[in-house]
Design a protein around this motif. Structure first.
Motif, PDB file in Angstrom:
ATOM      1  N   ILE A  98       0.803  -1.220   0.030  1.00 57.29           N
ATOM      2  CA  ILE A  98       0.092   0.182   0.052  1.00 57.29           C
ATOM      3  C   ILE A  98       0.713   1.290  -0.035  1.00 57.29           C
ATOM      4  CG2 ILE A  98      -1.773   1.404   1.233  1.00 57.29           C
ATOM      5  CD1 ILE A  98      -2.715  -1.362   2.342  1.00 57.29           C
ATOM      6  N   TYR A 100      -0.425   4.384  -0.596  1.00 61.56           N
ATOM      7  CA  TYR A 100      -1.268   5.605   0.163  1.00 61.56           C
ATOM      8  C   TYR A 100      -2.841   5.158   0.614  1.00 61.56           C
ATOM      9  CZ  TYR A 100      -3.872   9.828   0.508  1.00 61.56           C
ATOM     10  OH  TYR A 100      -4.929  10.881   1.154  1.00 61.56           O
ATOM     11  N   GLU A 101      -3.308   5.467   1.607  1.00 61.51           N
ATOM     12  CA  GLU A 101      -4.626   5.146   2.125  1.00 61.51           C
ATOM     13  C   GLU A 101      -5.263   6.068   2.945  1.00 61.51           C
ATOM     14  OE1 GLU A 101      -7.153   1.440   4.333  1.00 61.51           O
ATOM     15  OE2 GLU A 101      -4.982   1.348   4.255  1.00 61.51           O
ATOM     16  N   ASP A 102      -6.242   6.416   2.727  1.00 62.97           N
ATOM     17  CA  ASP A 102      -7.274   7.245   3.545  1.00 62.97           C
ATOM     18  C   ASP A 102      -8.683   6.417   3.391  1.00 62.97           C
ATOM     19  OD1 ASP A 102      -8.796   8.189   1.411  1.00 62.97           O
ATOM     20  OD2 ASP A 102      -7.363  10.210   1.305  1.00 62.97           O
ATOM     21  N   ASP A 103      -9.683   7.413   4.039  1.00 65.36           N
ATOM     22  CA  ASP A 103     -11.033   6.807   3.797  1.00 65.36           C
ATOM     23  C   ASP A 103     -11.773   6.797   2.495  1.00 65.36           C
ATOM     24  OD1 ASP A 103     -10.954   6.732   6.599  1.00 65.36           O
ATOM     25  OD2 ASP A 103     -11.898   8.736   7.120  1.00 65.36           O
ATOM     26  N   LEU A 106      -7.440   4.288  -2.161  1.00 68.81           N
ATOM     27  CA  LEU A 106      -6.218   3.411  -1.970  1.00 68.81           C
ATOM     28  C   LEU A 106      -5.101   3.311  -3.021  1.00 68.81           C
ATOM     29  CD1 LEU A 106      -4.921   0.997   0.453  1.00 68.81           C
ATOM     30  CD2 LEU A 106      -6.472  -0.517  -1.144  1.00 68.81           C
ATOM     31  N   VAL A 108      -2.218   1.159  -4.679  1.00 66.80           N
ATOM     32  CA  VAL A 108      -1.189  -0.103  -4.548  1.00 66.80           C
ATOM     33  C   VAL A 108      -0.299  -0.107  -5.453  1.00 66.80           C
ATOM     34  CG1 VAL A 108      -1.453  -2.579  -4.176  1.00 66.80           C
ATOM     35  CG2 VAL A 108      -3.428  -1.197  -3.282  1.00 66.80           C
ATOM     36  N   LEU A 131      -7.958  -7.409  -1.690  1.00 61.82           N
ATOM     37  CA  LEU A 131      -8.884  -6.440  -1.317  1.00 61.82           C
ATOM     38  C   LEU A 131     -10.107  -6.493  -0.327  1.00 61.82           C
ATOM     39  CD1 LEU A 131      -8.716  -4.054  -4.332  1.00 61.82           C
ATOM     40  CD2 LEU A 131      -7.454  -3.767  -2.227  1.00 61.82           C
ATOM     41  N   HIS A 134      -8.861  -7.475   3.315  1.00 68.24           N
ATOM     42  CA  HIS A 134      -8.463  -6.163   4.237  1.00 68.24           C
ATOM     43  C   HIS A 134      -9.438  -5.189   4.499  1.00 68.24           C
ATOM     44  CE1 HIS A 134      -4.392  -7.596   4.191  1.00 68.24           C
ATOM     45  NE2 HIS A 134      -4.238  -7.947   3.134  1.00 68.24           N
ATOM     46  N   PHE A 135     -10.500  -4.889   3.334  1.00 68.58           N
ATOM     47  CA  PHE A 135     -11.529  -4.245   3.428  1.00 68.58           C
ATOM     48  C   PHE A 135     -12.957  -4.659   3.517  1.00 68.58           C
ATOM     49  CE2 PHE A 135      -7.699  -2.597   1.333  1.00 68.58           C
ATOM     50  CZ  PHE A 135      -7.289  -1.515   2.067  1.00 68.58           C
ATOM     51  N   LYS A 166     -12.757   3.240  -2.363  1.00 72.68           N
ATOM     52  CA  LYS A 166     -13.202   2.556  -0.844  1.00 72.68           C
ATOM     53  C   LYS A 166     -14.650   2.793  -0.766  1.00 72.68           C
ATOM     54  CE  LYS A 166     -10.247   2.363   2.485  1.00 72.68           C
ATOM     55  NZ  LYS A 166      -9.393   2.675   3.646  1.00 72.68           N
ATOM     56  N   HIS A 311      -8.409  14.171  -5.590  1.00 79.63           N
ATOM     57  CA  HIS A 311      -8.823  13.402  -4.603  1.00 79.63           C
ATOM     58  C   HIS A 311     -10.583  13.788  -4.338  1.00 79.63           C
ATOM     59  CE1 HIS A 311      -9.630  11.862  -0.540  1.00 79.63           C
ATOM     60  NE2 HIS A 311      -8.527  11.186  -0.589  1.00 79.63           N
TER      61      HIS A 311
END
Length: 347
Positions: A98, A100-103, A106, A108, A131, A134-135, A166, A311
């Motif tokens: 990973i 970068y990840e936020d709400d 993601l 990868v 995926l 993990h989520f 996500k 974003h």
């Protein structure tokens, strides 16, 4: 005229095998449409002929005409653009790199050799299987069944950055950017030959009539989807060139097909003819050198290095880069060393 964004922009539009028949040794010559009428449930001759015309029936991995006569031991495949089983994805505990990840999103870094989503012969061990482990909840939208979170993908043997959404809001936001071609995607590729200058490749990209696994470039809009790749020379290494490719569109095998189209297939790309010695000398030492490089990197020399997007919540542009993987770096180092040695010999 309103154009809705494609929910899922595909860089690899798969065909899935739904039926495989190996013709008996004692089979007499018989038109394939007649032959299949007795083998495919609820299929009329007209429907079978239409499937053949659309390229959904292959004999020995090649498209054929309805008049083709089957021969003993022919391998007949019926292929369709959707999987032959349910679209449920089973979670698997597979490590993810990973970046970068936020709400919302993601990013990868996918290794070469990992399939992005489940499909024929690859129902496990894929990025999507990892995926969903993990989520807990990943979004799916129409046209994206079985591919939760994915708004694009890269080929199994291409390494590099993938963007995952996500939630549904993020997915819709990102799908719009892919549709409007405002996502930045740059790839590093090693190609055969000496590219004279930077350039752009365009054309309608569609499946080859000779081999459905391969994409070809056409002048006819009826034959495929419009595709644009901009390339820039980064480094010349005698018989190969390191380039950066920026995608304006994201079609199936786009860079691989485009570079072969202009006579510079990707190094070690078996599907597009890059796994043969296409440039260089006749000396056995050189042949051994190239074959060693193929062994070091037994896949196309293509890496999704750069990814940029706005974003969905922050509303600012994010930029990510993934370094070249070890196999790519090793092959580059060998070509640089070979070029240096050749230059010294000639000076």
């Amino acid at each position: 005229m309103n154009h809705e964004p494609e929910v899922f922009e595909s860089e690899e539009q798969d065909l899935y095998e739904h039926l495989r028949i190996v013709v008996d040794k004692g089979q007499g010559l018989l038109r394939i449409d007649k032959f299949l009428m007795h083998r495919v449930e609820n299929a009329s001759r007209n429907r079978i002929q239409n499937a053949i015309d659309l390229g959904n029936v292959l004999v020995n991995d090649k498209t054929i005409k309805p008049s083709y006569r089957v021969k003993p031991l022919d391998v007949i495949s019926v292929v369709l653009p959707h999987p032959p089983r349910d679209t449920e994805v089973y979670p698997e505990n597979i490590a993810l790199n990973i970046v970068y990840e936020d709400d919302d999103v993601l990013v990868v870094n996918k290794p070469a050799g990992m399939v992005v989503h489940p499909g024929y012969n690859n129902y496990t061990g894929t990025l999507v299987n990892a995926l969903v482990y993990h989520f807990q909840q990943l979004p799916t939208l129409p046209g994206n069944d079985g591919r939760p979170g994915l708004v694009h993908r890269i080929d199994k043997d291409t390494s590099g950055l993938l963007l995952i959404s996500k939630n549904e809001r993020a997915m819709t936001w990102l799908a719009r950017q892919f549709f409007e071609h405002t996502i930045t995607r740059k790839y590093i590729a090693l190609v055969w030959g000496d590219l004279e200058a930077d350039g752009t490749v365009t054309g309608y990209i569609g499946r080859s009539v000779k081999d459905r696994r391969v994409m070809s470039i056409y002048d006819d809009p009826e034959r495929g989807k419009w595709s644009v790749t901009h390339y820039k020379v980064l480094e010349r290494l005698n018989y190969v060139t390191l380039i950066e490719c920026e995608l304006e569109t994201g079609r199936t095998h786009q860079i691989r097909a485009h570079m072969r189209h202009i006579g510079h297939p990707l190094f070690s790309d078996a599907t597009y003819g890059g796994d043969a010695i296409l440039k260089g000398t006749v000396f056995s030492k050189y042949k051994q050198f190239v074959e060693n490089c193929f062994e070091l990197m037994p896949r196309q020399a293509l890496h999704a290095q750069t990814l940029g997007f706005v974003h969905p919540t922050l509303r600012k542009r994010l930029h990510f880069e993934a370094p070249l993987p070890e196999d790519f770096e090793s092959v580059l180092a060998r070509w640089r060393k070979y070029m240096q040695a050749t230059t010294e010999q000639n000076s």
